[in-house]
Write a protein that holds these residues in place. Sequence first.
Motif, PDB file in Angstrom:
ATOM      1  N   THR A  73      31.276  -8.769  20.184  1.00 20.23           N
ATOM      2  CA  THR A  73      29.993  -8.374  19.836  1.00 20.23           C
ATOM      3  C   THR A  73      29.202  -8.256  21.128  1.00 20.23           C
ATOM      4  O   THR A  73      29.023  -9.103  21.926  1.00 20.23           O
ATOM      5  CB  THR A  73      29.504  -9.612  19.015  1.00 20.23           C
ATOM      6  N   SER A 127      16.118  -7.498  18.603  1.00 21.78           N
ATOM      7  CA  SER A 127      17.306  -7.261  19.141  1.00 21.78           C
ATOM      8  C   SER A 127      18.351  -6.472  18.319  1.00 21.78           C
ATOM      9  O   SER A 127      18.216  -6.423  17.019  1.00 21.78           O
ATOM     10  CB  SER A 127      18.115  -8.549  19.603  1.00 21.78           C
ATOM     11  N   SER A 128      19.482  -6.123  18.790  1.00 28.55           N
ATOM     12  CA  SER A 128      20.554  -5.149  17.977  1.00 28.55           C
ATOM     13  C   SER A 128      21.968  -5.465  18.682  1.00 28.55           C
ATOM     14  O   SER A 128      21.976  -5.976  19.897  1.00 28.55           O
ATOM     15  CB  SER A 128      20.465  -3.830  18.131  1.00 28.55           C
ATOM     16  N   THR A 129      22.830  -5.716  17.683  1.00 32.19           N
ATOM     17  CA  THR A 129      24.101  -6.134  18.203  1.00 32.19           C
ATOM     18  C   THR A 129      25.061  -5.155  17.711  1.00 32.19           C
ATOM     19  O   THR A 129      25.137  -4.374  16.564  1.00 32.19           O
ATOM     20  CB  THR A 129      24.511  -7.472  17.566  1.00 32.19           C
ATOM     21  N   ASN A 161      29.304  -4.583  17.104  1.00 29.18           N
ATOM     22  CA  ASN A 161      30.741  -5.240  16.980  1.00 29.18           C
ATOM     23  C   ASN A 161      31.666  -4.035  17.094  1.00 29.18           C
ATOM     24  O   ASN A 161      31.744  -3.004  16.349  1.00 29.18           O
ATOM     25  CB  ASN A 161      30.758  -5.677  15.570  1.00 29.18           C
ATOM     26  N   SER A 217      25.413  -7.440  22.701  1.00 30.13           N
ATOM     27  CA  SER A 217      23.686  -7.730  22.112  1.00 30.13           C
ATOM     28  C   SER A 217      22.820  -6.887  23.020  1.00 30.13           C
ATOM     29  O   SER A 217      23.228  -6.883  24.248  1.00 30.13           O
ATOM     30  CB  SER A 217      23.669  -9.269  21.879  1.00 30.13           C
ATOM     31  N   CYS A 218      21.787  -6.458  22.673  1.00 33.98           N
ATOM     32  CA  CYS A 218      20.821  -5.603  23.387  1.00 33.98           C
ATOM     33  C   CYS A 218      19.431  -6.278  22.732  1.00 33.98           C
ATOM     34  O   CYS A 218      19.209  -6.277  21.650  1.00 33.98           O
ATOM     35  CB  CYS A 218      20.944  -4.313  23.324  1.00 33.98           C
ATOM     36  N   THR A 219      18.560  -6.754  23.555  1.00 31.19           N
ATOM     37  CA  THR A 219      17.255  -7.372  23.453  1.00 31.19           C
ATOM     38  C   THR A 219      16.321  -6.451  23.981  1.00 31.19           C
ATOM     39  O   THR A 219      16.387  -6.232  25.275  1.00 31.19           O
ATOM     40  CB  THR A 219      17.115  -8.707  23.908  1.00 31.19           C
TER      41      THR A 219
END
Length: 305
Positions: A123, A172-174, A176, A125-127
């Motif tokens: 995973t 944020s977005s993740t 996978n 993640s982007c914040t």
Amino acid sequence: MSHKCIIGKKRVLSSLVWFKCEPSKQSCGDSDVIFSRNSQQIQPGFKGRVSLLEPDVFQRNCSIIINDLTASDSGSYQLRVNDRFGGRPDTFQYQQRATVLVKDLTQKPTLMVPPLTEGLQTTLSCTAPGLCSGPAPEITWMWRGGENDSYITGNITDFKTESLTDVAQRHSSTLNFTPSAKHHGTKITCKVGFKNKITTEETVTLSMTLYPKILNSSKCEVQSDVLTCVCASEGFPLPTIKWPLLKNHTQYSVTTTVTSNTVTSTLLLTVKDQSNTVVECVSSSEVGDVKQSLTIITSERRGGE
């Protein structure tokens, strides 16, 4: 943006008005209103963007929040309060002003990439930068490869909003996905888009652990009494290739070449009787090893050679 303002306890605040006007004006007027609960003459560019930090005016907190800032919001801001002072209705316009300077967005998103291993789901993640109080930004992912940029539309989890305070949120977005050898060395970008076409992005190069793999091009060939074996293997960290056959021989030649994530070992060995010869190639790295028995192809010499 939040501008802090507290009214003295001697005043009983009933309403307030915020203005934005040129610093050269001694006092802002009705055409300069950006916030008022009792006025319809709000500057068009500020409608729906300005709110009180504390909705209850009786708390004597006149701080405001301005969402979706642009460079045009830079300037001078002035406050007028309508209250009761000493039991009498009173209107007071503060001469002291708040000066706001809006700079270009220089912050980038925070892109977190854990250690990647081929074949194991992970995973990313982007914040979004900053702590927002307005509409949520749009966060998109894309692969970057020279001129061929492609947006990633699958395997993205739900967009996440974390409320840190009543007016501050973190977005944020993740992503996978299951990394494979084709992802090693590629670039992935997280792009954050705010209102008014304001964007910022961050790009990282993916580096992952690739288990050693012996390629199908590996083989052995015998011509007369000379055995030539080629073993090609890929992986990251780059593997090393060994020939167990050589422990029984002293006369041989081994050359090694490296290209990107592939190592190729070429063995030259004189053998009198190859019928009982078993050639095994072993590729090893710190993450594992793999071995394969190579097929021996017999080639006859052509006449005149």
